[in-house]
Scaffold this motif. Structure first.
Motif, mmCIF file in Angstrom:
data_model
loop_
_atom_site.group_PDB
_atom_site.id
_atom_site.type_symbol
_atom_site.label_atom_id
_atom_site.label_comp_id
_atom_site.label_asym_id
_atom_site.label_seq_id
_atom_site.Cartn_x
_atom_site.Cartn_y
_atom_site.Cartn_z
ATOM 1 N N TYR A 1 -3.528 0.508 -3.544
ATOM 2 C CA TYR A 1 -3.262 -0.895 -3.208
ATOM 3 C C TYR A 1 -2.685 -1.568 -4.446
ATOM 4 O O TYR A 1 -3.244 -1.436 -5.539
ATOM 5 C CB TYR A 1 -4.557 -1.612 -2.824
ATOM 6 N N THR B 40 0.855 -1.189 0.000
ATOM 7 C CA THR B 40 0.000 0.000 0.000
ATOM 8 C C THR B 40 0.888 1.235 0.000
ATOM 9 O O THR B 40 1.921 1.276 0.677
ATOM 10 C CB THR B 40 -0.938 0.055 1.223
ATOM 11 N N SER C 98 -24.113 -3.742 -2.333
ATOM 12 C CA SER C 98 -23.895 -4.791 -1.333
ATOM 13 C C SER C 98 -23.172 -4.145 -0.167
ATOM 14 O O SER C 98 -22.242 -3.372 -0.359
ATOM 15 C CB SER C 98 -23.073 -5.945 -1.914
ATOM 16 N N GLY C 99 -23.638 -4.450 1.025
ATOM 17 C CA GLY C 99 -23.099 -3.776 2.197
ATOM 18 C C GLY C 99 -23.286 -2.279 2.039
ATOM 19 O O GLY C 99 -24.367 -1.815 1.661
ATOM 20 N N LYS C 100 -22.222 -1.525 2.259
ATOM 21 C CA LYS C 100 -22.307 -0.077 2.088
ATOM 22 C C LYS C 100 -21.810 0.362 0.720
ATOM 23 O O LYS C 100 -21.574 1.538 0.495
ATOM 24 C CB LYS C 100 -21.488 0.617 3.186
ATOM 25 N N LEU C 101 -21.590 -0.604 -0.163
ATOM 26 C CA LEU C 101 -21.002 -0.285 -1.469
ATOM 27 C C LEU C 101 -22.035 -0.157 -2.572
ATOM 28 O O LEU C 101 -22.993 -0.928 -2.637
ATOM 29 C CB LEU C 101 -20.017 -1.382 -1.895
ATOM 30 N N ALA D 172 -7.658 -12.498 -10.916
ATOM 31 C CA ALA D 172 -8.462 -12.992 -9.795
ATOM 32 C C ALA D 172 -7.706 -14.083 -9.033
ATOM 33 O O ALA D 172 -7.954 -14.311 -7.860
ATOM 34 C CB ALA D 172 -9.786 -13.537 -10.307
ATOM 35 N N MET E 190 -4.125 -2.325 -7.978
ATOM 36 C CA MET E 190 -5.366 -3.070 -7.774
ATOM 37 C C MET E 190 -6.507 -2.094 -7.491
ATOM 38 O O MET E 190 -7.590 -2.232 -8.030
ATOM 39 C CB MET E 190 -5.220 -4.035 -6.599
ATOM 40 N N GLU E 191 -6.206 -1.102 -6.646
ATOM 41 C CA GLU E 191 -7.295 -0.215 -6.232
ATOM 42 C C GLU E 191 -6.749 1.106 -5.721
ATOM 43 O O GLU E 191 -5.654 1.156 -5.157
ATOM 44 C CB GLU E 191 -8.082 -0.916 -5.114
ATOM 45 N N SER F 241 -13.701 -1.389 -11.847
ATOM 46 C CA SER F 241 -14.961 -0.862 -11.311
ATOM 47 C C SER F 241 -14.715 0.471 -10.611
ATOM 48 O O SER F 241 -13.594 0.809 -10.235
ATOM 49 C CB SER F 241 -15.584 -1.864 -10.328
ATOM 50 N N GLU G 189 -10.640 -10.019 -12.360
ATOM 51 C CA GLU G 189 -11.636 -9.231 -11.639
ATOM 52 C C GLU G 189 -11.844 -7.960 -12.452
ATOM 53 O O GLU G 189 -10.869 -7.348 -12.887
ATOM 54 C CB GLU G 189 -11.124 -8.855 -10.245
ATOM 55 N N TYR H 140 -16.396 2.351 -7.313
ATOM 56 C CA TYR H 140 -17.390 2.117 -6.255
ATOM 57 C C TYR H 140 -17.390 3.230 -5.230
ATOM 58 O O TYR H 140 -16.401 3.941 -5.045
ATOM 59 C CB TYR H 140 -17.240 0.729 -5.635
ATOM 60 N N TYR I 201 -8.200 4.240 -3.219
ATOM 61 C CA TYR I 201 -9.305 4.439 -2.264
ATOM 62 C C TYR I 201 -9.142 5.819 -1.621
ATOM 63 O O TYR I 201 -8.103 6.123 -1.026
ATOM 64 C CB TYR I 201 -9.229 3.339 -1.203
ATOM 65 N N THR J 26 -11.301 0.307 -8.858
ATOM 66 C CA THR J 26 -10.542 -0.936 -8.935
ATOM 67 C C THR J 26 -10.083 -1.128 -10.372
ATOM 68 O O THR J 26 -10.901 -1.030 -11.294
ATOM 69 C CB THR J 26 -11.434 -2.129 -8.536
#
Lengths: 169, 180
Positions: free
Chosen positions: A82, A73, A128-131, A168, A93-94, A147, A144, A149, A96, A163
């Motif tokens: 990430y 990170t 899904s969840g808070k996403l 994957a 990868m991501e 995206s 993968e 989000y 944030y 992302t």
């Protein structure tokens, strides 16, 4: 009879328009996030990040549970990148983001409502969840998908993340 | 006539009780964190309601819904009640985690379902011919036998049918996992 025909035509047009808004095909550029003057897309490399933002304020690494090598990170203020290992390369990868001068390609920022997100990106998301996630189709089953989000708190954007398409495993 | 009324009342009472009682899969241990307990209840209800095998349904959900994303800067070290709760909540919210987050959420879900779940910290063999790396997963005691649950392993290295580390016995786990 004429009135009925006009009504049906208008209804068809309205439904078509609604369907287009709801499932507008997004592109990689739509998933981009602007952080200050630097724009991150799913194709951004860590070399691009270092060239634009310099050395990270914080850095951490650990042996990956999934990939061969080290997960890492790189944190710049309230933005974290990430990465996952791919041979000698650290692939993004991501990214944030939780605070700061951050906006998506279509202008969504922190505090935006679900209605504002839908107005910008349409309703073709999953929750899904808070996403709330907009994903592009993956290029293969082994990947993968890329995206964009949003993490929602009380139905408002508290974090924005993108992302990159990645293995994957 | 009286008997019939009494019988109807009794039936209504039984139906009411059945509706009010908690399903089996919510009969276990709470974490004590009200927000997490509420989120866990909502998730278990969504995943288990109508399922003939709630345990398998929860395991499938963990394997398919959680995406791997390591957070090397926030390694837990030793699991405590506090970091288990915070990791489980974060994993539930963000649906992204490494093995620590996955183990924490698995443990919290299984405990709420009534299982005696503990987090195991050991190592696992990452892929065929791969390297042994630090890892965390969950073990339960059912009828005196240890059963292991490792959804991260199944999602990434399992046989594809998500059963490699679902209720795996000690003997079945030892080929790919090691622990004290």
């Amino acid at each position: 009879m004429k009135k009925l025909a006009v009504f049906l035509l208008i209804l068809t047009l309205a439904l078509t328009l609604f369907a287009c808004v709801g499932s507008a095909a997004l592109t990689e550029n739509d998933l981009a996030i602007r952080i200050g003057s630097f724009t991150v897309t799913p194709k951004t490399t860590m070399d691009d990040v270092r060239a634009a933002l310099g050395e990270a304020d914080e850095y951490a690494e650990a042996i990956s549970c999934v990939y061969e090598g080290m997960d890492k990170t790189f944190t710049y203020g309230d933005v974290t990148f990430y990465t996952y290992p791919d041979g000698e390369t650290d692939r993004l990868m991501e990214v944030y983001c939780t605070v700061g001068d951050v906006a998506t390609a279509k202008g969504v920022t922190f505090g935006a409502t679900v209605a504002q997100i839908e107005a910008a990106y349409g309703t073709g998301y999953t929750r899904s969840g808070k996403l709330l996630t907009y994903a592009l189709p993956a290029s293969s089953e082994d990947m993968e998908p890329a995206s964009l989000y949003f993490v929602l708190e009380n139905d408002c954007v508290a974090a924005i993340a993108m992302t990159a398409e990645h293995r994957a495993e | 006539m009286k008997k019939r009324i009494l019988s109807l009342l009794l039936t209504a009472l039984l139906l009411f009780t059945a509706c009010q009682s908690k399903p089996d899969y919510l009969g276990g241990e709470l974490t004590g964190d009200a927000a997490l307990d509420e989120s866990v209840k909502a998730l278990l209800t969504e995943v288990c309601d109508g399922s003939s095998d709630p345990l398998a349904a929860v395991y499938d959900w963990l394997c398919s819904e959680l995406k791997y994303r390591a957070n090397p800067g926030e390694s837990v070290g030793i699991f405590t009640d506090e970091n288990t709760i915070s990791l489980a909540q974060e994993t539930l919210d963000k649906r992204r985690c490494d093995c620590d987050g996955e183990a924490a959420l698995t443990a919290v879900l299984l405990r709420r379902m009534g299982y005696d779940a503990e987090i195991v910290q050991g190592q696992f063999l990452r892929g065929e011919g791969g390297q042994w790396v630090d890892h965390a997963w969950v073990r339960c005691t059912i009828d005196g036998v240890f059963y292991h649950f490792d959804p991260l392993y199944d999602a990434h290295f399992g046989s594809g049918d998500l059963t490699s580390c679902f209720m795996a016995t000690d003997a079945e786990m030892q080929a790919t996992h090691s622990w004290e």
